[in-house]
Design a protein around this motif. Structure first.
Motif, PDB file in Angstrom:
ATOM      1  N   UNK A 106       0.819  -1.154   0.004  1.00 12.12           N
ATOM      2  CA  UNK A 106      -0.011  -0.100  -0.190  1.00 12.12           C
ATOM      3  C   UNK A 106       0.853   1.319  -0.050  1.00 12.12           C
ATOM      4  N   UNK A 107       0.672   2.275  -0.881  1.00 11.15           N
ATOM      5  CA  UNK A 107       1.410   3.467  -1.093  1.00 11.15           C
ATOM      6  C   UNK A 107       0.009   4.432  -0.988  1.00 11.15           C
ATOM      7  N   UNK A 108      -0.216   5.154   0.246  1.00  7.52           N
ATOM      8  CA  UNK A 108      -1.322   5.830   0.598  1.00  7.52           C
ATOM      9  C   UNK A 108      -0.968   7.453   0.735  1.00  7.52           C
ATOM     10  N   UNK A 109      -1.078   8.400  -0.125  1.00  5.10           N
ATOM     11  CA  UNK A 109      -0.714   9.702  -0.006  1.00  5.10           C
ATOM     12  C   UNK A 109      -1.928  10.467   0.582  1.00  5.10           C
ATOM     13  N   UNK A 110      -1.564  11.145   1.806  1.00  5.74           N
ATOM     14  CA  UNK A 110      -2.570  11.674   2.303  1.00  5.74           C
ATOM     15  C   UNK A 110      -2.809  13.068   1.692  1.00  5.74           C
ATOM     16  N   UNK A 111      -3.614  13.111   0.471  1.00  8.56           N
ATOM     17  CA  UNK A 111      -3.961  14.176  -0.313  1.00  8.56           C
ATOM     18  C   UNK A 111      -5.270  14.018  -0.986  1.00  8.56           C
ATOM     19  N   UNK A 112      -5.728  15.314  -1.371  1.00  9.07           N
ATOM     20  CA  UNK A 112      -7.027  15.194  -2.240  1.00  9.07           C
ATOM     21  C   UNK A 112      -6.646  15.165  -3.693  1.00  9.07           C
ATOM     22  N   UNK A 171       5.993  17.227  -0.064  1.00  9.66           N
ATOM     23  CA  UNK A 171       5.976  17.259   1.280  1.00  9.66           C
ATOM     24  C   UNK A 171       4.615  16.616   1.826  1.00  9.66           C
ATOM     25  N   UNK A 172       3.986  15.535   1.033  1.00 10.73           N
ATOM     26  CA  UNK A 172       2.737  15.062   1.244  1.00 10.73           C
ATOM     27  C   UNK A 172       3.200  13.749   2.089  1.00 10.73           C
ATOM     28  N   UNK A 173       2.486  13.634   3.223  1.00 13.85           N
ATOM     29  CA  UNK A 173       3.087  12.477   4.002  1.00 13.85           C
ATOM     30  C   UNK A 173       2.580  11.122   3.002  1.00 13.85           C
ATOM     31  N   UNK A 174       3.335  10.090   2.770  1.00 10.03           N
ATOM     32  CA  UNK A 174       2.992   8.982   2.005  1.00 10.03           C
ATOM     33  C   UNK A 174       3.011   7.457   3.171  1.00 10.03           C
ATOM     34  N   UNK A 175       2.028   6.897   3.433  1.00 10.80           N
ATOM     35  CA  UNK A 175       1.839   5.862   4.575  1.00 10.80           C
ATOM     36  C   UNK A 175       2.205   4.595   3.721  1.00 10.80           C
ATOM     37  N   UNK A 176       3.041   3.834   4.164  1.00  9.62           N
ATOM     38  CA  UNK A 176       3.268   2.618   3.258  1.00  9.62           C
ATOM     39  C   UNK A 176       3.055   1.400   4.017  1.00  9.62           C
ATOM     40  N   UNK A 177       2.893   0.298   3.432  1.00  7.28           N
ATOM     41  CA  UNK A 177       2.463  -0.887   4.141  1.00  7.28           C
ATOM     42  C   UNK A 177       2.769  -1.928   3.246  1.00  7.28           C
ATOM     43  N   UNK A 178       3.226  -3.067   3.785  1.00  7.28           N
ATOM     44  CA  UNK A 178       3.384  -4.543   2.814  1.00  7.28           C
ATOM     45  C   UNK A 178       3.479  -5.641   4.078  1.00  7.28           C
ATOM     46  N   UNK A 238       9.425  13.566   0.882  1.00  6.70           N
ATOM     47  CA  UNK A 238      10.334  13.694   1.887  1.00  6.70           C
ATOM     48  C   UNK A 238       9.692  12.796   3.289  1.00  6.70           C
ATOM     49  N   UNK A 239       8.645  12.623   2.973  1.00 10.15           N
ATOM     50  CA  UNK A 239       7.801  11.934   4.276  1.00 10.15           C
ATOM     51  C   UNK A 239       7.027  10.760   4.180  1.00 10.15           C
ATOM     52  N   UNK A 240       8.150   9.771   4.315  1.00  8.91           N
ATOM     53  CA  UNK A 240       7.333   8.302   4.266  1.00  8.91           C
ATOM     54  C   UNK A 240       7.239   7.679   5.595  1.00  8.91           C
ATOM     55  N   UNK A 241       5.927   7.241   5.848  1.00  7.46           N
ATOM     56  CA  UNK A 241       5.670   6.580   7.129  1.00  7.46           C
ATOM     57  C   UNK A 241       5.096   5.345   7.128  1.00  7.46           C
ATOM     58  N   UNK A 242       5.584   4.403   7.723  1.00  6.20           N
ATOM     59  CA  UNK A 242       5.193   2.874   7.740  1.00  6.20           C
ATOM     60  C   UNK A 242       4.251   2.823   8.589  1.00  6.20           C
ATOM     61  N   UNK A 243       2.812   2.140   8.290  1.00  5.31           N
ATOM     62  CA  UNK A 243       1.772   2.000   9.455  1.00  5.31           C
ATOM     63  C   UNK A 243       1.015   0.971   8.995  1.00  5.31           C
ATOM     64  N   UNK A 244       0.401   0.302   9.946  1.00  6.86           N
ATOM     65  CA  UNK A 244      -0.543  -0.900   9.416  1.00  6.86           C
ATOM     66  C   UNK A 244      -1.843  -0.538   8.869  1.00  6.86           C
ATOM     67  N   UNK A 245      -2.754  -1.428   8.349  1.00  2.15           N
ATOM     68  CA  UNK A 245      -3.977  -0.894   7.860  1.00  2.15           C
ATOM     69  C   UNK A 245      -4.789  -0.310   8.805  1.00  2.15           C
ATOM     70  N   UNK A 246      -4.924  -0.762  10.220  1.00  5.38           N
ATOM     71  CA  UNK A 246      -5.811  -0.205  11.270  1.00  5.38           C
ATOM     72  C   UNK A 246      -5.438   1.490  11.301  1.00  5.38           C
ATOM     73  N   UNK A 247      -4.169   1.854  11.333  1.00  2.00           N
ATOM     74  CA  UNK A 247      -3.735   3.027  11.556  1.00  2.00           C
ATOM     75  C   UNK A 247      -4.079   3.848  10.088  1.00  2.00           C
ATOM     76  N   UNK A 248      -3.721   3.041   9.129  1.00  2.00           N
ATOM     77  CA  UNK A 248      -4.124   4.006   7.878  1.00  2.00           C
ATOM     78  C   UNK A 248      -5.551   4.346   7.933  1.00  2.00           C
TER      79      UNK A 248
END
Lengths: 269, 269
Positions: free
Chosen positions: A112-118, A129-136, A154-164
């Motif tokens: 998963x590569x989820x950018x927190x953007x619209x 500068x958009x946080x992008x949350x990754x999971x695998x 510049x802002x990659x953050x690894x989190x799980x599905x629940x956190x996402x």
């Protein structure tokens, strides 16, 4: 995957996310080689922009290092199941609310590569500068998708599905509801012969101040001053826009209750 | 008043509005000569910044060309009545909701200079592009206050008290409610171990897109996709934050109703 530059990507979908993500990946030296979309107009336009080919059918999917399912949440899993990806294909979705296991149950390499953007089709948004949350599911896959995401922000953050899902909910509230307030505000301004654009400097400062100072210290207005006579007047003024009137009432009640609680807690200090 | 530069101003009040307005006027070549405020700390700090004197009592008010009542709405009229202004004093308030006649009934030269902006004490906000709405009872007074406002913004608009109250209401909705969404969003993010600042790029783009594209064309999210299963899930996730849960429900119901109406109207076209 020691060097990510020059790797190839196929996008399934040609909406707003696909546009912004493909432009960012292209700029980072990743090769966007194919856009797969049954929408000929959107698919061809994006393919042309990327110097990629366009396919309307999932049967004609190209060989690539990464496959992005840039699709609405509710069709991600069913489309993933209906495509014959090459063995060991790295298949990625970008949804805030779809669990990783909807893909990892199907493919050994999934992420998963989820950018927190619209995103809106045709509008390319910078992801710098958009946080992008990754999971695998595996450490190796997580390392690869982290490297991939790091090429575009510049802002990659690894989190799980629940956190996402929790982050996604915050995004819905901040984005969708603020935009809706502006939509209703637009109707109100138009009904009174004014342009919404008069509110632009105010909104810019509101958001700036909330992040610089904190929203709880930034609250102004009649409800936070417990000025119920102005609140009552405003409710009457909104009689012809019942949706906005209802929201005005709920917001004001809530702000008043929170202010009273804060004042009460302050007196106990 | 052919040349406004060098004219003198007294501020009654030393809050956020007085800070930003006095800094802007000072930069435009208007002399801020006195700050009248019973709050010694705030009054002295602003006076020092302006090279002005500070008075705590209305009895010690200086002679000036303009007097700004930079005060909360509900005390503007009573304070105006309690001060012995010099004859022909030009007395101005900056409130969105107080009628002009609360001053013009008292003074021959009275006016309103209302910047559509949010102010917090100690935080100076640029007014360069902020719409400033002006009003006065006579053409001559209106001309003078328009000239004064034009020294601090490129966007001066003459409107009457009713129109100003309508603009003020739009400002309350856009500013106060968006800020409150961010306050509740902050609580939600903190409850889940994240920082509100992750939402900053999203909020910046949300506001930018709403004004560039229009809010009605910018709406995204589960409610506008009529994805009620995600809406239901989000409502359950918010069980521990009842205020946010209530707002989520009211917003989603309203967005769903508006989307259905829009879809219905589209099918009739």
């Amino acid at each position: 995957m020691s060097n990510i530059q020059g790797k190839s990507v196929v996008f399934i979908g040609a909406g707003g996310l696909a546009w912004s993500l493909s432009v960012a990946l292209h700029a980072a030296g990743i090769r966007v080689i194919q856009i797969v979309s049954p929408n000929i107009l959107n698919g061809q336009a994006l393919a042309k922009k990327m110097g990629a080919t366009h396919a309307t059918s999932f049967k004609d999917i190209a060989h690539a290092d990464f496959y992005f399912l840039a699709l609405p949440d509710r069709v991600i899993e069913s489309v993933a199941k209906s495509i014959s990806f090459p063995p060991n294909a790295f298949v990625i979705h970008s949804s805030g609310s779809v669990y990783l296991n909807s893909l990892s149950a199907l493919f050994p390499n999934a992420g998963v590569l989820y950018p927190l953007q619209t995103f809106t089709r045709g509008r390319v948004v910078s992801l710098d500068n958009v946080p992008i949350f990754v999971e695998a599911a595996t450490e190796q896959s997580l390392s690869i998708i982290t490297t991939l995401a790091s090429t575009i922000t510049t802002n990659v953050i690894a989190i799980n599905s629940e956190q996402r899902r929790n982050i996604h909910l915050a995004g819905v509230i901040a984005n969708n509801f603020t935009n809706y307030l502006l939509e209703l505000g637009d109707e109100w301004m138009e009904a009174n012969g004014f342009s919404l654009h008069l509110l632009q400097p105010l909104m810019a400062e509101t958001v700036k101040k909330a992040f610089e100072v904190s929203p709880s210290l930034s609250q102004t207005g009649p409800a936070s001053r417990l000025d119920t006579s102005v609140v009552e007047t405003h409710l009457k003024m909104l009689a012809n826009l019942p949706e906005l009137q209802k929201l005005y009432g709920v917001f004001s009640d809530s702000i008043i209750a929170k202010t009273k609680l804060r004042n009460y807690n302050d007196t106990k200090k």
